[in-house]
Enzyme design. Structure first.
Site, PDB file in Angstrom:
ATOM      1  CB  SER A   1      -0.874   0.012   1.257  1.00 50.68           C
ATOM      2  OG  SER A   1      -1.413   1.307   1.487  1.00 50.68           O
TER       3      SER A   1
ATOM      4  CE1 TYR B   1      -4.253  -2.381   5.255  1.00 55.33           C
ATOM      5  CE2 TYR B   1      -3.415  -0.204   4.706  1.00 55.33           C
ATOM      6  CZ  TYR B   1      -3.962  -1.414   4.319  1.00 55.33           C
ATOM      7  OH  TYR B   1      -4.202  -1.653   2.988  1.00 55.33           O
TER       8      TYR B   1
HETATM    9  N1  NAP Z   1      -8.776  -0.839  -1.216  1.00 51.03           N
HETATM   10  C1  NAP Z   1      -7.761  -0.042  -0.890  1.00 51.03           C
HETATM   11  O1  NAP Z   1      -7.929   1.192  -0.710  1.00 51.03           O
HETATM   12  C2  NAP Z   1      -6.378  -0.617  -0.727  1.00 51.03           C
HETATM   13  C3  NAP Z   1      -5.297   0.284  -0.734  1.00 51.03           C
HETATM   14  C4  NAP Z   1      -4.015  -0.213  -0.583  1.00 51.03           C
HETATM   15  C5  NAP Z   1      -3.809  -1.562  -0.439  1.00 51.03           C
HETATM   16  N2  NAP Z   1      -4.875  -2.417  -0.423  1.00 51.03           N
HETATM   17  C6  NAP Z   1      -4.595  -3.842  -0.227  1.00 51.03           C
HETATM   18  O2  NAP Z   1      -5.096  -4.593  -1.305  1.00 51.03           O
HETATM   19  C7  NAP Z   1      -5.480  -5.894  -0.861  1.00 51.03           C
HETATM   20  C8  NAP Z   1      -6.923  -6.177  -1.285  1.00 51.03           C
HETATM   21  O3  NAP Z   1      -7.736  -5.206  -0.687  1.00 51.03           O
HETATM   22  P1  NAP Z   1      -9.235  -4.911  -1.153  1.00 51.03           P
HETATM   23  O4  NAP Z   1      -9.393  -3.445  -1.082  1.00 51.03           O
HETATM   24  O5  NAP Z   1      -9.561  -5.629  -2.376  1.00 51.03           O
HETATM   25  O6  NAP Z   1     -10.014  -5.530   0.092  1.00 51.03           O
HETATM   26  P2  NAP Z   1     -11.498  -6.157   0.190  1.00 51.03           P
HETATM   27  O7  NAP Z   1     -12.362  -5.580  -0.859  1.00 51.03           O
HETATM   28  O8  NAP Z   1     -11.901  -6.027   1.620  1.00 51.03           O
HETATM   29  O9  NAP Z   1     -11.225  -7.679  -0.153  1.00 51.03           O
HETATM   30  C9  NAP Z   1     -10.414  -8.433   0.689  1.00 51.03           C
HETATM   31  C10 NAP Z   1     -10.359  -9.850   0.171  1.00 51.03           C
HETATM   32  O10 NAP Z   1      -9.602 -10.631   1.113  1.00 51.03           O
HETATM   33  C11 NAP Z   1     -10.421 -11.728   1.561  1.00 51.03           C
HETATM   34  N3  NAP Z   1     -10.145 -11.997   2.970  1.00 51.03           N
HETATM   35  C12 NAP Z   1     -10.354 -11.174   4.029  1.00 51.03           C
HETATM   36  N4  NAP Z   1     -10.035 -11.806   5.168  1.00 51.03           N
HETATM   37  C13 NAP Z   1      -9.599 -13.053   4.807  1.00 51.03           C
HETATM   38  C14 NAP Z   1      -9.154 -14.168   5.534  1.00 51.03           C
HETATM   39  N5  NAP Z   1      -9.079 -14.149   6.881  1.00 51.03           N
HETATM   40  N6  NAP Z   1      -8.799 -15.290   4.869  1.00 51.03           N
HETATM   41  C15 NAP Z   1      -8.884 -15.331   3.505  1.00 51.03           C
HETATM   42  N7  NAP Z   1      -9.308 -14.291   2.759  1.00 51.03           N
HETATM   43  C16 NAP Z   1      -9.669 -13.164   3.412  1.00 51.03           C
HETATM   44  C17 NAP Z   1     -11.854 -11.263   1.348  1.00 51.03           C
HETATM   45  O11 NAP Z   1     -12.737 -12.363   1.114  1.00 51.03           O
HETATM   46  P3  NAP Z   1     -13.618 -13.155   2.190  1.00 51.03           P
HETATM   47  O12 NAP Z   1     -14.303 -12.142   3.048  1.00 51.03           O
HETATM   48  O13 NAP Z   1     -14.514 -13.962   1.320  1.00 51.03           O
HETATM   49  O14 NAP Z   1     -12.647 -14.001   2.947  1.00 51.03           O
HETATM   50  C18 NAP Z   1     -11.717 -10.484   0.052  1.00 51.03           C
HETATM   51  O15 NAP Z   1     -11.735 -11.355  -1.046  1.00 51.03           O
HETATM   52  C19 NAP Z   1      -5.276  -5.899   0.655  1.00 51.03           C
HETATM   53  O16 NAP Z   1      -4.030  -6.486   0.951  1.00 51.03           O
HETATM   54  C20 NAP Z   1      -5.258  -4.421   1.009  1.00 51.03           C
HETATM   55  O17 NAP Z   1      -4.542  -4.165   2.191  1.00 51.03           O
HETATM   56  C21 NAP Z   1      -6.147  -1.970  -0.585  1.00 51.03           C
END
Ligand code: NAP
Length: 269
Positions: free
Chosen positions: A140, A153
């Site tokens: 991130s 985080y």
């Molecule tokens: N969105 C942002 O602004 C942002 C910015 C920077 C970095 N990121 C990073 O990008 C990555 C993806 O983020 P996102 O925004 O796509 O998040 P998201 O929409 O909340 O999706 C998270 C994914 O991870 C899965 N997950 C959560 N807890 C889990 C667990 N205990 N075991 C297995 N799977 C799990 C969720 O599925 P289930 O609930 O079905 O398990 C979902 O598929 C993360 O590493 C996040 O830190 C995101």
């Protein structure tokens, strides 16, 4: 990475992971999709099979559960077709440290740090044996901009960035490539899940998830090791990294810097 490699994506049921799944399916890769929500994975898998004709294996697993995490590690080790890991599953907790308990952040550490690290190690060993492969780690911008994020985080994402770069250094000669992706705020469910409504964010800093993944994949295709989709001028990152590298020859020496006024005496070896 070969065009035939199967891509294993964690956190593929929604958000960034689901878009990676769609994009890799469009490129003709078979997939292994990992997340907890079996139903969502199944719906996505059916759509990808129908639209792109790729095989999609579903692995419902909670990666904060050691037994379930080890099952995915073993799958990476034993399936010779897997040549790409998208280490994407992650979570945020929108809580200040003061007033929180260590337990409030344990799952975040288990998922963002422990699971990502263990899967990265499993993949690096498996891919090295197979003559090569690629690991895409979702860090991130908070990994380099702790001013704008929560301590745990931000720390977890700084870890992912550092882990990615060091892992690449250790394994590049064995045919591995490790890319760290540093998204800024991206429109996904992570905000609601963390306890912070997405409507609290300035739309000017919020990127569409498809655009973010397309930029990250363009960076991957271009061979970038660190990709910051929102950063307009890559020279800014290069200058930041050059400043870091300038420190290198002086970070470990046999005497403290003179500004600390330590009178150096001869110590027995
Ligand atoms: N969105 C942002 O602004 C942002 C910015 C920077 C970095 N990121 C990073 O990008 C990555 C993806 O983020 P996102 O925004 O796509 O998040 P998201 O929409 O909340 O999706 C998270 C994914 O991870 C899965 N997950 C959560 N807890 C889990 C667990 N205990 N075991 C297995 N799977 C799990 C969720 O599925 P289930 O609930 O079905 O398990 C979902 O598929 C993360 O590493 C996040 O830190 C995101």
């Amino acid at each position: 990475m070969s065009t035939k490699d199967t891509v294993l994506i964690t956190g593929a049921s929604t958000g960034i992971g689901a878009v990676y799944a769609e994009r890799f399916a469009k490129r003709g890769h078979n997939l292994v999709l990992v997340a907890r929500d079996f139903q969502r994975l199944e719906t996505l898998a059916a759509r990808l099979w129908e639209q792109h004709g790729v095989n999609v294996v579903i692995e419902a697993a909670d990666l904060t559960n050691r037994t379930e995490l080890e099952r995915i590690e073993q799958l990476i080790a034993s399936d010779p077709h897997i040549g790409v890991l998208v280490n994407n599953a992650g979570m945020a907790v929108s809580k200040p440290i003061i007033g929180s308990t260590p337990d409030d952040f344990q799952k975040l550490i288990d998922l963002n740090v422990t699971a990502a690290t263990r899967l990265g190690i499993a993949a690096a060993n498996a891919f090295a044996k197979r003559g090569g492969g690629a690991i895409i780690n979702l860090s991130s911008v908070l990994g380099v901009a702790h001013e704008i994020g929560g301590a745990v985080y931000a720390g977890s994402k700084a870890f992912v960035l550092s882990f990615s770069r060091a892992l690449h250094n250790e394994t590049a000669s064995l045919g591995l490539r490790v890319q760290a992706v540093l998204p800024g705020a991206t429109r996904t469910e992570i905000w609601e899940r963390s306890g912070r409504g997405i409507e609290t964010l300035d739309p000017a800093i919020l990127m569409d998830v498809h655009d973010m993944v397309d930029a990250a994949l363009a960076g991957f295709d271009a061979g970038e090791l660190v990709t910051i989709p929102a950063l307009p001028d890559v020279a800014d990152w290069q200058a930041f990294d050059a400043a870091r590298l300038k420190l290198l020859p002086n970070l470990s020496r046999n005497a403290p810097a003179s500004r600390y006024g330590v009178k150096v005496v001869e110590h027995a070896a």
